[in-house]
Design a protein around this motif. Structure first.
Motif, PDB file in Angstrom:
ATOM      1  N   PHE A 212       0.847  -1.189   0.000  1.00  0.00           N
ATOM      2  CA  PHE A 212       0.000   0.000   0.000  1.00  0.00           C
ATOM      3  C   PHE A 212       0.878   1.233   0.000  1.00  0.00           C
ATOM      4  CE2 PHE A 212      -2.842   3.162   2.066  1.00  0.00           C
ATOM      5  CZ  PHE A 212      -3.928   3.064   1.193  1.00  0.00           C
ATOM      6  N   ASP A 219      -6.101  -1.105  -2.209  1.00  0.00           N
ATOM      7  CA  ASP A 219      -6.900  -1.624  -1.097  1.00  0.00           C
ATOM      8  C   ASP A 219      -7.881  -0.604  -0.538  1.00  0.00           C
ATOM      9  OD1 ASP A 219      -5.839  -4.146  -1.252  1.00  0.00           O
ATOM     10  OD2 ASP A 219      -4.454  -3.909   0.438  1.00  0.00           O
ATOM     11  N   PRO A 236       0.503  -1.815   6.066  1.00  0.00           N
ATOM     12  CA  PRO A 236       1.051  -1.595   4.725  1.00  0.00           C
ATOM     13  C   PRO A 236       2.517  -1.997   4.621  1.00  0.00           C
ATOM     14  CG  PRO A 236      -0.119   0.355   5.518  1.00  0.00           C
ATOM     15  CD  PRO A 236       0.062  -0.561   6.686  1.00  0.00           C
TER      16      PRO A 236
END
Length: 350
Positions: A212, A219, A236
């Motif tokens: 991420f 996401d 993340p």
């Protein structure tokens, strides 16, 4: 340092998680020792590793990162209580790790015991499944059409998940692991595990560790909403997109010893024309507001609703200091607006 609850585990983890995947290739034992000591001094109590590490992975180096952490613990076992230690079991596909077979009850037991030996510890706080047995839309496979979901035998996959959970439960009952988590999973996979845990009274997943960043925000919002609603910690990884968001790879630069100067298992799939344009945009925003590009990217990640602890990695102490400092620099509304402008222009650059 600020702390957050690790899902329903009851554990309080630092908002910064010290990643370790460079230890053993780009970093030595001495480097790792220095990073651990500095991070702990800043209030970091969360360290993430995996049996696969270091990266790039290889049969020769398999398990070496865990051994580096284990060496640190061997020399000062009294400090084991100071850290929340996370590791992972490899998914299928690597011939030199259990002949590339899918994760099974047997391999869970084997992998946990092997990690405990390498780590020089009696227990692992958070034990994660590095990636699913089925092909999932991660590691350069997230573009539309790269995965044929219709070909998945969901009944067989669910049966495998139950077998894995039962093995994890054995390890929990034996005191070898405290809590379980997922990595590189999807909302469907997460929900299947939650359903099975409730149906069979097995350990409930407490966390999800996925890629991420400003260059890879897929996401949001669906998986992050799912995690918040189900009290799943969202962790993340690669918040700097393999170092790209530092700006050091702009204009086709490849600094010696940097991640992109090493051969990558899936190629340098983040290296696209739009990645360069997006990174240049974020660098401009950072410069305009007196921030470094890394500070901008990490502070943004930390501020996303649902994020529990962001996994950072560094190959030298200058990087580590900068990265940890980023979490004490919340972004102004104007910075967020300027970031959003670039993100809207390049929502999925690779």
């Amino acid at each position: 340092m600020n702390y957050s609850k690790l899902g329903r585990s009851g554990l309080a983890v630092s908002r910064v998680c010290l990643g370790s995947m460079t230890w053993g290739v780009q970093n030595t034992q001495q480097d790792a020792d220095e990073q651990i000591e500095f991070a702990l001094a800043q209030g970091v109590n969360f360290i993430d590793t995996a049996e696969l590490y270091p990266v790039p992975p290889s049969g020769e180096k398999y398990g070496h990162t865990e051994m580096i952490i284990g060496d640190w613990l061997r020399r000062q076992p009294e400090r084991r209580k100071d850290i929340i230690l996370a590791s992972k079991i490899v998914g299928p596909g690597l011939s030199y790790i259990r002949e590339g077979r899918k994760v099974s009850a047997e391999s869970v037991i084997q992998a946990v015991d092997a990690s405990l030996r390498r780590l020089n510890t009696d227990y692992i706080d958070l034990y994660q499944l590095h990636w699913p047995n089925r092909t999932s839309p991660h590691f350069a496979k997230h573009a539309v059409g790269r995965v044929n979901f219709s070909a998945t035998d969901t009944a067989a996959e669910t049966a495998q998940m139950l077998e894995i959970l039962q093995a994890l439960n054995t390890c929990v009952e034996q005191g070898k692991i405290r809590f379980c988590g997922l990595s590189n999973e999807t909302p469907w996979g997460l929900q299947q595990y939650l359903n099975l845990s409730e149906q069979y009274n097995l350990p409930r997943m407490v966390s999800m560790q996925n890629e991420f960043s400003l260059l890879h925000a897929k996401d949001w919002p669906y998986l992050l909403e799912h995690c918040v609603a189900e009290q799943i910690a969202y962790l993340p990884w690669s918040p700097l997109a393999g170092g790209a968001l530092s700006g050091k790879y702009l204009n086709n630069q490849r600094p010696a010893g940097s991640r992109w100067s090493f051969e990558q298992r899936n190629g340098i799939f983040r290296d696209t024309a739009n990645t360069a344009l997006a990174v240049a945009g974020y660098v401009d925003v950072a410069t305009a507001h007196g921030l470094t590009p890394c500070e901008l990217a990490l502070a943004w990640c930390d501020g996303v609703d649902g994020v529990t602890s962001t996994i950072i990695g560094a190959t030298n102490m200058l990087q580590l200091r900068e990265n940890i400092t980023a979490f004490s620099k919340p972004l102004s509304e104007q910075v967020k607006t300027d970031i959003a402008s670039v993100l809207n222009q390049y929502p999925a650059p690779f």
